[in-house]
Design an enzyme around this catalytic site. Structure first.
Site, mmCIF file in Angstrom:
data_model
loop_
_atom_site.group_PDB
_atom_site.id
_atom_site.type_symbol
_atom_site.label_atom_id
_atom_site.label_comp_id
_atom_site.label_asym_id
_atom_site.label_seq_id
_atom_site.Cartn_x
_atom_site.Cartn_y
_atom_site.Cartn_z
ATOM 1 N N GLU A 1 0.633 -1.104 -0.169
ATOM 2 C CA GLU A 1 0.138 -0.118 -0.059
ATOM 3 C C GLU A 1 0.962 1.206 -0.021
ATOM 4 O OE1 GLU A 1 -3.877 -0.542 1.822
ATOM 5 O OE2 GLU A 1 -3.394 1.078 2.773
ATOM 6 N N GLU B 1 2.173 1.824 -3.355
ATOM 7 C CA GLU B 1 0.975 2.116 -4.237
ATOM 8 C C GLU B 1 0.658 3.761 -4.139
ATOM 9 O OE1 GLU B 1 -2.817 0.245 -3.427
ATOM 10 O OE2 GLU B 1 -3.863 1.450 -4.956
ATOM 11 N N CYS C 1 -8.520 -2.222 4.119
ATOM 12 C CA CYS C 1 -8.298 -3.330 5.054
ATOM 13 C C CYS C 1 -9.539 -3.840 5.783
ATOM 14 C CB CYS C 1 -7.347 -2.998 6.350
ATOM 15 S SG CYS C 1 -5.729 -2.206 5.685
ATOM 16 N N SER D 1 -7.403 2.103 -2.073
ATOM 17 C CA SER D 1 -6.057 1.285 -2.494
ATOM 18 C C SER D 1 -6.490 -0.251 -3.275
ATOM 19 C CB SER D 1 -5.275 1.001 -1.261
ATOM 20 O OG SER D 1 -4.414 -0.082 -1.468
ATOM 21 N N LYS E 1 -15.282 -10.093 7.833
ATOM 22 C CA LYS E 1 -14.184 -10.948 7.008
ATOM 23 C C LYS E 1 -15.074 -12.311 6.687
ATOM 24 C CE LYS E 1 -10.680 -8.410 7.879
ATOM 25 N NZ LYS E 1 -9.925 -8.149 6.722
ATOM 26 N N GLU F 1 -16.067 -11.446 3.283
ATOM 27 C CA GLU F 1 -14.984 -10.869 2.687
ATOM 28 C C GLU F 1 -14.430 -12.273 2.072
ATOM 29 O OE1 GLU F 1 -11.353 -9.524 4.278
ATOM 30 O OE2 GLU F 1 -11.173 -8.261 2.671
ATOM 31 N N GLU G 1 -14.569 -13.195 -6.005
ATOM 32 C CA GLU G 1 -13.207 -12.540 -6.782
ATOM 33 C C GLU G 1 -12.041 -12.886 -5.911
ATOM 34 O OE1 GLU G 1 -15.308 -10.410 -5.547
ATOM 35 O OE2 GLU G 1 -14.498 -8.559 -4.743
ATOM 36 N N CYS H 1 -10.416 -2.368 14.411
ATOM 37 C CA CYS H 1 -10.625 -3.721 14.659
ATOM 38 C C CYS H 1 -10.785 -4.276 16.203
ATOM 39 C CB CYS H 1 -9.394 -4.521 14.058
ATOM 40 S SG CYS H 1 -9.356 -4.191 12.513
#
Lengths: 596, 388
Positions: A283, A286, A310, A330, A369, A372, A377, A526
């Site tokens: 990141e 990036e 994240c 990102s 999560k 996710e 994908e 988190c």
């Protein structure tokens, strides 16, 4: 001007600031009034009525959570009248409730159960008015289960979703005896605008909202000799697992947690912090690349500010609410997904395993999560990269199921490879942590020096304010990054989706002054995630944050780019940061979604 | 009828000149303090049922400093057996509007709202016509005040003043926690005077006839006259304006069908009076206060069914947010049936009566608190009908 007032509660005089509720005034003198709909993170509701007290001169009882104390008030909190009323109210709630407590996931951690037992409520005093229609459990979501038969209509979830998250996935529908908490048009949770953040789960007093459990899947995998189970643990899990075993909030239990997981029978216990460090490299690179393209190449299509990616609740939020601004994100996958993709490629290769036999499981502070992990994908390895995401609550459950004495278990270290981490990886667990970790690395890449903060602690991005900002000036840059000389990098940190919305509205209006923004879906980041131990409040979150920063301070390495296993990973497998292989495995794309 | 023992009155519907806003014009030339003083002197108390002294409400609102204040007329007439506001709205709407304008002038509000029951939407064309005339008058008087009409959607609970504000603000119609009370923080959390239709019209009438004449009506504790919605087993149902303080016996003598066994005073949330108590029961604040609903039941009626009907109504019309009201209403309904069906024994009535006490003590708003009234008074006076 704050005015002090005097009142008497249970014959004890107490002085409080004007505007304080009776409930808080009582708390001040150590009188605990029972509550159900009240939650410190949320606005006053006053609908369960359990907290009623007698106010001298008032005909009826008053809800102490909703009634401001006034000067000279004389209050009783425990009289026969009050006890009878509370007991009746609890009896009513029980009569509307699915009382199969023995098999409830929240048994022993249920506020209704606790109070019903405390008040010795007779389960049969009233007739059951539990509705047939409420017995249908919604298991459509990968993340959250909704069981209306256990709902007490306190509306904490509704207030959470609206006041903290600004999502309004859950709301009150119908009235009278038909009143219930529903999604839009009572659609299944997976079909409505829900970010899966699980904050509602954290604030549900009963078992009406829980995370979807995957531990049986995991037990099966562990028991299957043909499977190699790789587990990784998120940064914020290591400061909370102890809570389920009666340890004080904010106890760091990294070694014990690792040891317990090894005893559960995992083939390898690894650290998501490793991919957190990796995320920083990817990141950070990036961000610098975007800056270079903008400044050196004059490419005005580069999107600024860049947004962190994240937090899967945040990702789903922006996909629904700001689908035209996904370019700001990102492209880095979250540490969980980076880990999964590498577990079934790099790790498999190094260990000589067939990836199809690897079961990759993540222990997360998070409900989102789970969703996710199941995104279509997320199959960069050719398989589902992460087979299951479990919450820290589920892990505690598994440890209990396995009969492990967590208090006595001897600490162990993470396995290798992909088990090494730095303090920068650890602080991903607190709001502002990704930003701090990124700055530690980016600043050093650009200037060749450590960030100019004492002990590397970038305190302006720490804390619990909803949105925080900081700036850092790049001076005396190394040759390769000379074009950034004198640039003042402006950053912001937001946690809780209501704050994310403020940040996004600024971006949508074209007035965002920042280069880089960290966004976490959950209040506190988190450590306050939807998969963390219940209860939660700001005090608890602050203690967990303190533990996270202590963990960081005690790590031998505190900068992501110092992680030797990460360095090795680039050398042996990935090549360069943001390179071809990285893009294949560690980066992703986003999906425009509807607002309804 | 000629020997009626009831004192009739005719101040609400009487003397209505369709084009005239004389009372308003005359009143707003007087200082607000004087008007408040008149309203207080008249002794009028809120006509919606709760009976708060209207003058004090206005006085308090007038003393509060705020950039915005509101006058809200509660025309969400939803109490079962009440239809007197409907008559006012149909017959003398300009008295309502001028009453609201007077109140606005007195408390310093520039904006008024008429919250109209959804089922009364058919009145809108006429009400808008009358509002046009009011607007012209206000312009002429250079009074900065305007009235907007908001429609309810059929929820009984929206007649509860704070639920009404929530509804007006576009939220779910649920009562708020009190304090703060509407006069301090009402619509949009600004000082708001919210009055029932009849209260507003009566206040306007007091401005017209003077507090002394008004206070001569009724009794010391219950000044004035009031509209009654008479329904049920009566040969002459309708809306009647009567002085307060009559006995129920006199009332039944005039409106009953000769076989009256009970009168439900004040609608579903009111009290049931059995025949043996007619003589001793006074209609007014010294006895049983009422928003005006008088339902007569004769000997052919089953009081069990009457009560079940009320309970069914409350189960539907509770907003559902607070425990005692949402579940308590269901328990009363189902429990009563269980006793009738011999699923529960007679003693269970005691549990249910105890529950009504809990509901009264702990419900968030008047709706849940007053379910106890009908239940207790019917169950206690007609126990046999409940059990057998």
């Amino acid at each position: 001007m704050e005015q002090l007032i005097q009142l008497t509660i249970d014959n004890i005089p107490v002085e409080v600031i004007e505007g304080t509720t009776i409930l808080d005034a009582a708390k001040k003198i150590g009188v605990k009034i029972p509550t159900l709909c009240h939650h410190e993170d949320l606005c006053v509701a006053g609908n369960c009525r359990i907290c009623v007290v007698e106010v001298q001169g008032q005909r009826n009882l008053s809800a102490s959570c909703a009634t401001p104390a006034t000067n000279g008030m004389v209050i009783k909190t425990n009289t026969p009248k009050i006890r009878k009323t509370r007991r009746d109210l609890l009896g009513l709630l029980v009569s509307e409730h699915n009382t199969q407590c023995t098999t409830c996931y929240r048994s022993m951690n249920c506020e209704l159960q606790l109070l019903a037992s405390e008040y010795n409520v007779d389960n049969n005093i009233f007739l059951s008015v539990l509705k047939e229609s409420d017995k249908k459990i919604d298991r459509s979501s990968y993340s959250i289960e909704k069981d209306p038969s256990k709902c007490i209509r306190c509306q904490r979830c509704v207030r959470t979703c609206s006041e903290l998250q600004g999502v309004n996935a859950l709301t009150v529908a119908h009235r009278g005896e038909h009143m219930r908490i529903e999604t839009f048009m009572d659609l299944p949770l997976n079909e409505v605008v829900c970010t899966n953040c699980g904050q509602c789960v954290n604030r549900c007093p009963t078992g009406a909202l829980t995370e979807r459990r995957y531990f049986d899947f995991l037990w099966d995998a562990i028991g299957d000799p043909t499977k190699h189970v790789v587990m990784n643990t998120a940064p914020a899990t290591r400061v909370v697992i102890g809570e389920a075993f009666g340890m004080p909030v904010g106890t760091r239990v990294t070694g014990k947690m690792v040891a317990a997981m090894k005893q559960l029978g995992m083939d390898s216990v690894l650290d998501t912090d490793f991919t957190a460090d990796l995320t920083i490299i990817e990141e950070g690179t990036e961000l610098l690349t975007r800056l270079k393209k903008l400044i050196v190449d004059g490419d005005k299509t580069q999107k600024f500010p860049m947004l962190t990616s994240c937090s899967p609740g945040w990702i789903k939020f922006i996909e629904h609410m700001y689908p035209d601004h996904l370019g700001h994100l990102s492209t880095c996958k979250s540490p969980q997904q980076m880990f999964g993709a590498l577990a079934k490629t790099y790790y498999a290769e190094k260990k000589g395993l067939d990836p199809k036999n690897i079961v990759s499981v993540a222990i997360m502070p998070c409900a989102a999560k789970k969703y996710e992990a199941n995104r279509p994908e997320m199959k960069a390895s050719g398989y589902q990269d992460v087979d299951a995401g479990l919450t820290s609550r589920e892990l505690s459950h598994m440890i209990k199921q396995a009969g492990i004495d967590f208090m006595r278990i001897e600490e162990k270290h993470y396995d290798s490879i992909m088990g090494e981490s730095t303090g920068a990886g650890v602080i991903f667990g607190a709001t502002g942590g990704v930003m701090e970790a990124a700055l530690r690395t980016v600043y050093e890449i650009v200037t060749g020096r450590e960030v100019p903060f004492k002990n590397l602690d970038i305190t302006p991005v720490r804390g619990m304010e909803g949105i925080r900002e900081a700036s850092i000036k790049l001076e005396n840059c190394v040759e390769a990054w000379k074009f950034l000389e004198g640039v003042e990098v402006k950053v912001a940190v937001a946690h809780g989706l209501l704050n994310a919305r403020k940040i996004m509205d600024q971006i949508a209006a074209g007035t965002s002054p920042y280069h880089f923004i960290e966004v976490m879906a959950c209040p506190g980041g988190c450590l306050g995630g939807g998969g963390q131990p219940i209860p939660t409040n700001e005090e608890i979150r602050k203690k967990r944050a303190q533990a996270i920063y202590e963990e960081d301070a005690n790590m031998p390495k505190r900068k992501s780019h110092d992680n030797e296993e990460v360095q090795l990973l680039y050398k042996e497998f990935l090549g360069e940061a943001n390179g071809h292989k990285s893009h294949e495995l560690l980066h992703t794309h986003y999906t425009k979604r509807n607002k309804v | 009828m000629n020997q009626s023992k009831l004192k009739r009155s005719d101040i609400i519907f009487g003397k209505y000149t369709p084009t005239d806003y004389n009372v308003l014009e005359k009143t707003v030339k007087r200082p607000p303090e004087e008007i408040i003083s008149d309203i207080i002197k008249s002794g009028i108390r809120g006509r919606g049922g709760a009976g708060f002294p209207t003058g004090l409400k206005w006085k308090y609102a007038a003393t509060l400093k705020s950039d915005e204040k509101y006058v809200v007329c509660n025309a969400d007439e939803g109490e079962p057996g009440t239809f007197k506001d409907r008559e006012i709205l149909l017959r003398v709407p300009r008295k309502i509007f001028s009453g609201m304008a007077i109140c606005g002038y007195v408390i310093g509000a520039k904006k008024g709202f008429l919250y109209l029951r959804g089922e009364y939407a058919f009145m809108l064309p006429q009400l808008y016509k009358d509002l046009e005339i009011l607007d012209a008058k206000l312009k002429e008087l250079a009074l900065d005040f305007s009235i907007e009409i908001r429609l309810g959607s059929g929820a009984y609970v929206c007649g509860e003043e704070t639920a009404l504000f929530e509804s007006m603000e576009g939220y779910r119609g649920e009562p708020r926690n009190k304090p703060p009370y509407p006069v301090v923080a009402g619509f949009r959390n600004k000082p708001t005077v919210i009055n029932n239709v009849e209260t507003i019209v009566t206040a306007q009438t007091i401005c017209k006839i003077g507090p002394e004449d008004y206070a001569n009506l009724g009794t010391t504790d219950s000044r004035g006259s009031k509209l009654f919605s008479v329904s049920g087993d009566t040969p002459i149902p309708g809306v009647y304006e009567l002085e307060l303080g009559m006995t129920l016996a006199d009332f039944v003598e005039e409106y009953g069908d000769g076989d009256t066994k009970a009168v439900q005073v004040g609608g579903a949330s009111g009290f049931c009076v059995p025949r043996k108590k007619f003589a001793e029961t006074i209609i007014g604040f010294e006895g049983i206060p009422t928003g005006g609903s008088m339902m007569l039941f004769n000997n052919k009626r089953s009081m069990y069914h009457v009560l079940q009907n009320f309970l069914e109504f409350f189960c539907e019309e509770s907003c559902g947010q607070c425990t005692p009201c949402r579940i308590g209403t269901q328990q009363l309904r189902d429990g009563l049936k269980a006793i009738k069906d011999k699923v529960k024994d007679e003693d269970y009535l005691e549990t249910l009566l105890g529950l009504t006490e809990t509901m009264k003590l702990s419900a968030k708003c008047g709706l849940g608190q007053s379910v106890a009234n009908a239940f207790k008074s019917i169950v206690e006076n007609f126990t046999e009908e409940m059990v057998y």
